[in-house]
Write a protein that holds these residues in place. Structure first.
Motif, PDB file in Angstrom:
ATOM      1  N   TYR A  39      36.027  40.915  28.910  1.00 15.25           N
ATOM      2  CA  TYR A  39      37.568  40.590  28.433  1.00 15.25           C
ATOM      3  C   TYR A  39      37.912  41.507  27.036  1.00 15.25           C
ATOM      4  O   TYR A  39      38.305  40.538  25.957  1.00 15.25           O
ATOM      5  N   TRP A  40      37.970  42.748  27.241  1.00 13.27           N
ATOM      6  CA  TRP A  40      38.361  43.511  26.006  1.00 13.27           C
ATOM      7  C   TRP A  40      39.375  44.417  26.141  1.00 13.27           C
ATOM      8  O   TRP A  40      39.429  44.820  27.491  1.00 13.27           O
ATOM      9  N   PRO A  41      40.027  44.836  25.403  1.00  8.65           N
ATOM     10  CA  PRO A  41      41.191  46.026  25.880  1.00  8.65           C
ATOM     11  C   PRO A  41      40.970  47.289  26.532  1.00  8.65           C
ATOM     12  O   PRO A  41      41.792  47.692  27.266  1.00  8.65           O
ATOM     13  N   GLN A  42      39.684  47.459  26.332  1.00  6.67           N
ATOM     14  CA  GLN A  42      39.305  48.946  26.902  1.00  6.67           C
ATOM     15  C   GLN A  42      39.000  48.801  28.536  1.00  6.67           C
ATOM     16  O   GLN A  42      38.973  49.575  29.359  1.00  6.67           O
ATOM     17  N   TYR A  43      39.064  47.462  28.804  1.00  7.85           N
ATOM     18  CA  TYR A  43      38.800  47.211  30.480  1.00  7.85           C
ATOM     19  C   TYR A  43      39.847  46.588  31.178  1.00  7.85           C
ATOM     20  O   TYR A  43      39.946  46.700  32.244  1.00  7.85           O
ATOM     21  N   THR A  44      40.524  45.811  30.440  1.00 15.09           N
ATOM     22  CA  THR A  44      41.575  45.027  31.210  1.00 15.09           C
ATOM     23  C   THR A  44      42.651  44.461  30.200  1.00 15.09           C
ATOM     24  O   THR A  44      42.834  44.649  28.865  1.00 15.09           O
ATOM     25  N   ALA A  45      43.849  44.106  30.641  1.00  8.73           N
ATOM     26  CA  ALA A  45      44.868  43.897  29.770  1.00  8.73           C
ATOM     27  C   ALA A  45      44.496  42.464  29.367  1.00  8.73           C
ATOM     28  O   ALA A  45      43.997  41.503  29.904  1.00  8.73           O
ATOM     29  N   ILE A  46      44.806  42.105  28.037  1.00  3.23           N
ATOM     30  CA  ILE A  46      44.565  40.770  27.537  1.00  3.23           C
ATOM     31  C   ILE A  46      45.719  40.002  27.569  1.00  3.23           C
ATOM     32  O   ILE A  46      46.632  40.202  26.845  1.00  3.23           O
ATOM     33  N   THR A  47      45.917  39.241  28.471  1.00  4.51           N
ATOM     34  CA  THR A  47      47.243  38.543  28.792  1.00  4.51           C
ATOM     35  C   THR A  47      47.408  37.294  27.998  1.00  4.51           C
ATOM     36  O   THR A  47      48.543  36.833  27.715  1.00  4.51           O
ATOM     37  N   PRO A  73      36.958  39.622  33.423  1.00  9.05           N
ATOM     38  CA  PRO A  73      36.926  40.232  34.486  1.00  9.05           C
ATOM     39  C   PRO A  73      35.590  40.239  35.323  1.00  9.05           C
ATOM     40  O   PRO A  73      34.418  40.364  34.626  1.00  9.05           O
ATOM     41  N   ASN A  74      35.688  40.301  36.583  1.00 12.91           N
ATOM     42  CA  ASN A  74      34.422  40.016  37.039  1.00 12.91           C
ATOM     43  C   ASN A  74      33.640  41.295  37.253  1.00 12.91           C
ATOM     44  O   ASN A  74      34.216  42.227  37.601  1.00 12.91           O
ATOM     45  N   ASN A  75      32.284  41.143  37.031  1.00 12.12           N
ATOM     46  CA  ASN A  75      31.400  42.125  37.551  1.00 12.12           C
ATOM     47  C   ASN A  75      30.660  41.842  38.735  1.00 12.12           C
ATOM     48  O   ASN A  75      29.970  40.689  39.011  1.00 12.12           O
ATOM     49  N   PRO A  76      30.892  42.676  40.120  1.00  8.07           N
ATOM     50  CA  PRO A  76      31.239  44.114  39.612  1.00  8.07           C
ATOM     51  C   PRO A  76      32.542  44.485  40.124  1.00  8.07           C
ATOM     52  O   PRO A  76      33.009  45.806  39.842  1.00  8.07           O
ATOM     53  N   ASP A  77      33.683  43.845  40.564  1.00 10.43           N
ATOM     54  CA  ASP A  77      34.810  44.281  41.169  1.00 10.43           C
ATOM     55  C   ASP A  77      35.925  44.351  40.314  1.00 10.43           C
ATOM     56  O   ASP A  77      36.985  44.824  40.546  1.00 10.43           O
ATOM     57  N   GLY A  78      35.887  43.863  38.817  1.00  7.75           N
ATOM     58  CA  GLY A  78      36.946  43.847  38.132  1.00  7.75           C
ATOM     59  C   GLY A  78      38.226  42.889  38.247  1.00  7.75           C
ATOM     60  O   GLY A  78      39.074  43.059  37.429  1.00  7.75           O
TER      61      GLY A  78
END
Length: 416
Positions: free
Chosen positions: A223-231, A197-202
């Motif tokens: 790209y870890w589960p605490q920040y985003t869905a692991i698709t 996921p992009n830094n800064p906008d996610g």
């Protein structure tokens, strides 16, 4: 010059029979005492002022302290003075300074989380992802022996350190080329940094340029589960990860690259050899213990569940605080199915990409409220954008939420 009060003190303690030289010495001492008192007062005021500033500029992952403190001494690492003396960890491996156990634990973790393909791929360990970015740029550009530096670019808003990293060595191999959206050359090689996921906008993003001469580096720090869905388990030519954002151990300076091409991997190792002669074994040993603990779920509380709980809670309270106003906005993310969680989850990026009305310098407005953020200009965007880190300690985040009504009020009355 001695103050009036100091002079009174001197006069009351120096009898008339004392020689003039002694009286002069006493006066000099009083001057020194007064100057030191002024310096002390100024220092205290400076410290108080510094303490009142809330720093949300840097992505320092101190939110994880609470989790690791709860673990206590169960996973303490002890290293004797006789251990880890040699430069070499595995002389038979192309990445000769990487401990074999660390490579194993990196592969184990990715297999457990399901966020990257590691089978048949080469692992290169580095001193954090910043060094690995430099190593990747070197590995891609050096074999081409370009007559002029190859352009390195990323789509705006891009990670603010990409330009610094590309410019820092003033290399003849590569240079910063700016926003990937603006690149229009068909006849020149280029390197695109894809942050997801992009830094800064996610945002979850892919490459933008997509031309025949392009080379890609995927920066997957978040790209870890605490920040985003692991698709899905991603599978790109060069993929960069870091302990800093995975486990919160930024101070250990451990990052790793997953690389398809053996020649590129060897060139990256060559860069690491020249720049730092490898990576600290003490840091690697710590990383081994931590990654093993996470991948085997050896703790009473699952690490990724803790991180997801904290991040989700912070985003929820931030959105509630901004509800009903369009003066300050943050992005919305639709729920996605996460293969790791086996459920639909909302994305909770490490940063809040804030947007104010056009013409407002959001970084300066925040500074007036004693809040330090990173302005949009460093990400290739207008000044009405700013990045606020969500990764700090609970107390700091709570203080920011308390200040938020004042910030919104200030923005509402800003002249632009």
């Amino acid at each position: 010059m001695v103050s009036t009060e100091a002079a009174v003190v001197i006069d009351s303690f120096v009898p008339s029979t004392v020689p003039a030289s002694v009286a002069a010495a006493a006066a000099a001492v009083a001057v020194v005492v007064e100057v030191e008192a002024i310096k002390t007062t100024e220092s205290m005021l400076t410290n108080l002022n510094q303490q009142s500033i809330l720093d949300f500029d840097k992505g320092d992952p101190t939110m994880y302290e609470a989790y690791w403190k709860s673990i206590g001494e169960d996973f303490k690492i002890t290293i004797s003075a006789s251990e880890a003396l040699s430069y070499f960890a595995n002389p038979k491996s192309f990445c000769w300074f990487m401990l074999p156990k660390l490579e194993q634990e990196i592969r184990n973790l990715h297999n457990v989380v399901g966020n990257a393909v590691v089978e048949g791929r080469h692992i290169v360990v580095g001193n954090g992802s910043s060094q690995l970015i430099q190593a990747a740029l070197y590995a891609l550009a050096e074999p081409l022996d370009p007559s002029s530096p190859i352009s390195v670019m990323s789509a705006a808003p891009f990670y603010s350190c990409y330009p610094q990293i590309a410019h820092y060595m003033r290399s003849g191999l590569f240079k910063w080329g700016g926003d990937a959206h603006a690149y229009d050359r068909d006849d020149q090689p280029y390197i695109e940094m894809v942050n997801c996921p992009n830094n800064p906008d996610g945002e979850l993003r892919g490459p933008v340029v997509n031309k025949a001469n392009g080379m890609l580096v995927h920066d997957l720090a978040y790209y870890w589960p605490q920040y985003t869905a692991i698709t899905k388990p991603v599978d790109h030519n060069i993929m960069l990860f870091t302990m800093s954002k995975c486990t919160g151990h930024a101070g250990s300076r451990i990052g790793w690259a997953i690389v398809k091409d053996s020649h590129v991997a060897k060139q990256m190792v060559k860069f690491l050899e020249i720049s730092t002669i490898g990576v600290s074994k003490e840091a690697q040993l710590r990383a081994i213990s931590i990654l093993e603990m996470i991948s085997t779920n050896s703790c009473s509380t699952n690490f990724f569940e803790f991180g997801q709980f904290v991040m989700a809670g912070r985003w929820k309270t931030l959105r509630e605080a901004l509800e009903g106003t369009d003066i300050l906005q943050v992005p919305n993310f639709p729920p996605r199915h996460c293969n790791f969680k086996r459920n639909y989850i909302e994305c909770n990026p490490a940063y809040a990409w804030m947007k104010a009305q056009e013409g407002i310098n959001l970084e300066e407005v925040m500074k007036e409220e004693n809040i330090r953020v990173r302005g949009g200009g460093t990400f290739g965007c207008p000044s009405n954008y700013a990045r606020l880190s969500i990764l700090g300690r609970d107390n700091d985040f709570d203080q920011f939420l308390k200040k938020l009504p004042s910030i919104v009020k200030r923005l509402a009355h800003s002249k632009f």
